[in-house]
Design a protein around this motif. Structure first.
Motif, PDB file in Angstrom:
ATOM      1  N   ARG A  71     116.579  65.534 123.948  1.00 14.29           N
ATOM      2  CA  ARG A  71     115.145  65.227 123.965  1.00 14.29           C
ATOM      3  C   ARG A  71     114.329  66.519 124.003  1.00 14.29           C
ATOM      4  O   ARG A  71     113.327  66.663 123.294  1.00 14.29           O
ATOM      5  N   SER A  72     114.753  67.440 124.835  1.00 14.46           N
ATOM      6  CA  SER A  72     114.053  68.722 124.940  1.00 14.46           C
ATOM      7  C   SER A  72     114.074  69.467 123.605  1.00 14.46           C
ATOM      8  O   SER A  72     113.058  70.035 123.183  1.00 14.46           O
ATOM      9  N   ALA A  73     115.210  69.448 122.927  1.00 13.42           N
ATOM     10  CA  ALA A  73     115.332  70.142 121.634  1.00 13.42           C
ATOM     11  C   ALA A  73     114.437  69.495 120.583  1.00 13.42           C
ATOM     12  O   ALA A  73     113.801  70.192 119.778  1.00 13.42           O
ATOM     13  N   ILE A  74     114.349  68.179 120.579  1.00 15.36           N
ATOM     14  CA  ILE A  74     113.496  67.487 119.606  1.00 15.36           C
ATOM     15  C   ILE A  74     112.023  67.801 119.875  1.00 15.36           C
ATOM     16  O   ILE A  74     111.246  68.051 118.941  1.00 15.36           O
ATOM     17  N   GLU A  75     111.639  67.795 121.144  1.00 16.06           N
ATOM     18  CA  GLU A  75     110.241  68.116 121.479  1.00 16.06           C
ATOM     19  C   GLU A  75     109.886  69.540 121.050  1.00 16.06           C
ATOM     20  O   GLU A  75     108.813  69.786 120.486  1.00 16.06           O
ATOM     21  N   THR A  76     110.785  70.469 121.288  1.00 12.42           N
ATOM     22  CA  THR A  76     110.539  71.860 120.895  1.00 12.42           C
ATOM     23  C   THR A  76     110.428  71.977 119.382  1.00 12.42           C
ATOM     24  O   THR A  76     109.543  72.657 118.853  1.00 12.42           O
ATOM     25  N   SER A  77     111.336  71.271 118.681  1.00 15.36           N
ATOM     26  CA  SER A  77     111.319  71.298 117.219  1.00 15.36           C
ATOM     27  C   SER A  77     110.038  70.667 116.675  1.00 15.36           C
ATOM     28  O   SER A  77     109.452  71.171 115.719  1.00 15.36           O
ATOM     29  N   ALA A  78     109.598  69.563 117.270  1.00 16.24           N
ATOM     30  CA  ALA A  78     108.392  68.876 116.799  1.00 16.24           C
ATOM     31  C   ALA A  78     107.160  69.753 116.985  1.00 16.24           C
ATOM     32  O   ALA A  78     106.250  69.723 116.151  1.00 16.24           O
ATOM     33  N   PRO A  82     106.669  70.751 112.828  1.00 17.33           N
ATOM     34  CA  PRO A  82     106.439  69.301 112.756  1.00 17.33           C
ATOM     35  C   PRO A  82     106.859  68.682 111.414  1.00 17.33           C
ATOM     36  O   PRO A  82     107.409  67.584 111.383  1.00 17.33           O
ATOM     37  N   THR A  83     106.616  69.376 110.319  1.00 12.67           N
ATOM     38  CA  THR A  83     106.955  68.819 109.003  1.00 12.67           C
ATOM     39  C   THR A  83     108.457  68.650 108.856  1.00 12.67           C
ATOM     40  O   THR A  83     108.940  67.610 108.391  1.00 12.67           O
ATOM     41  N   THR A  84     109.214  69.636 109.256  1.00 12.13           N
ATOM     42  CA  THR A  84     110.681  69.574 109.169  1.00 12.13           C
ATOM     43  C   THR A  84     111.215  68.469 110.067  1.00 12.13           C
ATOM     44  O   THR A  84     112.122  67.723 109.684  1.00 12.13           O
ATOM     45  N   THR A  85     110.637  68.324 111.249  1.00 11.86           N
ATOM     46  CA  THR A  85     111.089  67.301 112.184  1.00 11.86           C
ATOM     47  C   THR A  85     110.842  65.906 111.610  1.00 11.86           C
ATOM     48  O   THR A  85     111.718  65.032 111.683  1.00 11.86           O
ATOM     49  N   VAL A  86     109.675  65.694 110.999  1.00 15.51           N
ATOM     50  CA  VAL A  86     109.376  64.385 110.412  1.00 15.51           C
ATOM     51  C   VAL A  86     110.309  64.120 109.237  1.00 15.51           C
ATOM     52  O   VAL A  86     110.803  62.992 109.060  1.00 15.51           O
ATOM     53  N   ALA A  87     110.582  65.130 108.431  1.00 12.39           N
ATOM     54  CA  ALA A  87     111.487  64.960 107.284  1.00 12.39           C
ATOM     55  C   ALA A  87     112.896  64.610 107.756  1.00 12.39           C
ATOM     56  O   ALA A  87     113.558  63.726 107.173  1.00 12.39           O
ATOM     57  N   ALA A  90     112.931  61.000 108.941  1.00 14.45           N
ATOM     58  CA  ALA A  90     112.916  60.069 107.805  1.00 14.45           C
ATOM     59  C   ALA A  90     114.299  59.996 107.165  1.00 14.45           C
ATOM     60  O   ALA A  90     114.782  58.909 106.808  1.00 14.45           O
ATOM     61  N   LEU A  91     114.950  61.128 107.016  1.00 10.98           N
ATOM     62  CA  LEU A  91     116.296  61.167 106.445  1.00 10.98           C
ATOM     63  C   LEU A  91     117.285  60.411 107.336  1.00 10.98           C
ATOM     64  O   LEU A  91     118.117  59.631 106.847  1.00 10.98           O
ATOM     65  N   ALA A  92     117.186  60.615 108.639  1.00  8.35           N
ATOM     66  CA  ALA A  92     118.068  59.903 109.575  1.00  8.35           C
ATOM     67  C   ALA A  92     117.816  58.401 109.495  1.00  8.35           C
ATOM     68  O   ALA A  92     118.752  57.591 109.498  1.00  8.35           O
ATOM     69  N   GLY A  93     116.547  57.990 109.366  1.00  9.93           N
ATOM     70  CA  GLY A  93     116.206  56.572 109.232  1.00  9.93           C
ATOM     71  C   GLY A  93     116.754  55.986 107.957  1.00  9.93           C
ATOM     72  O   GLY A  93     117.239  54.843 107.933  1.00  9.93           O
ATOM     73  N   PHE A  94     116.701  56.762 106.863  1.00 14.78           N
ATOM     74  CA  PHE A  94     117.248  56.296 105.584  1.00 14.78           C
ATOM     75  C   PHE A  94     118.746  56.037 105.699  1.00 14.78           C
ATOM     76  O   PHE A  94     119.254  54.995 105.287  1.00 14.78           O
TER      77      PHE A  94
END
Length: 104
Positions: A71-78, A82-87, A90-94
């Motif tokens: 969770r901490s790593a995702i928050e830092t990445s976001a 932010p663009t890379t995190t959203v991409a 989306a890829l993980a959701g696909f």
């Protein structure tokens, strides 16, 4: 002749009583041995259950730590990208959706 029969009957009756007593003693000994074996088995099962319980508690604690780190790593990445995190999300959701459809 009648006396011989009486003596023989008394002798046979006495022998049967001894045999019955011996069988009862053997049955009691076997039952005691089985009881001890069951107690040992229960003791071993309790020990194994305690060990498994302890290990599962440790595993749950480690899993909680890993999830906290994730969770901490995702928050830092976001925050930093932010663009890379959203991409990536989306890829993980696909992929999740594709595997979900294959599994049906």
């Amino acid at each position: 002749m009648a006396e011989e029969r009486n003596v023989q009957q008394r002798h046979n009756g006495h022998g049967a009583g001894e045999a019955t007593g011996a069988i009862a003693q053997q049955a009691q000994t076997a039952a005691e041995q089985m009881g001890r074996a069951v107690q040992q088995g229960v003791g071993r099962a309790n020990a194994a259950l305690s060990a498994v319980s302890e290990r599962s508690g440790e595993a749950a604690q480690r899993t909680g730590e890993v999830l906290g780190n994730f969770r901490s790593a995702i928050e830092t990445s976001a925050r930093s990208q932010p663009t890379t995190t959203v991409a990536l999300a989306a890829l993980a959701g696909f992929f999740f959706g594709a595997f979900w459809r294959i599994g049906r």
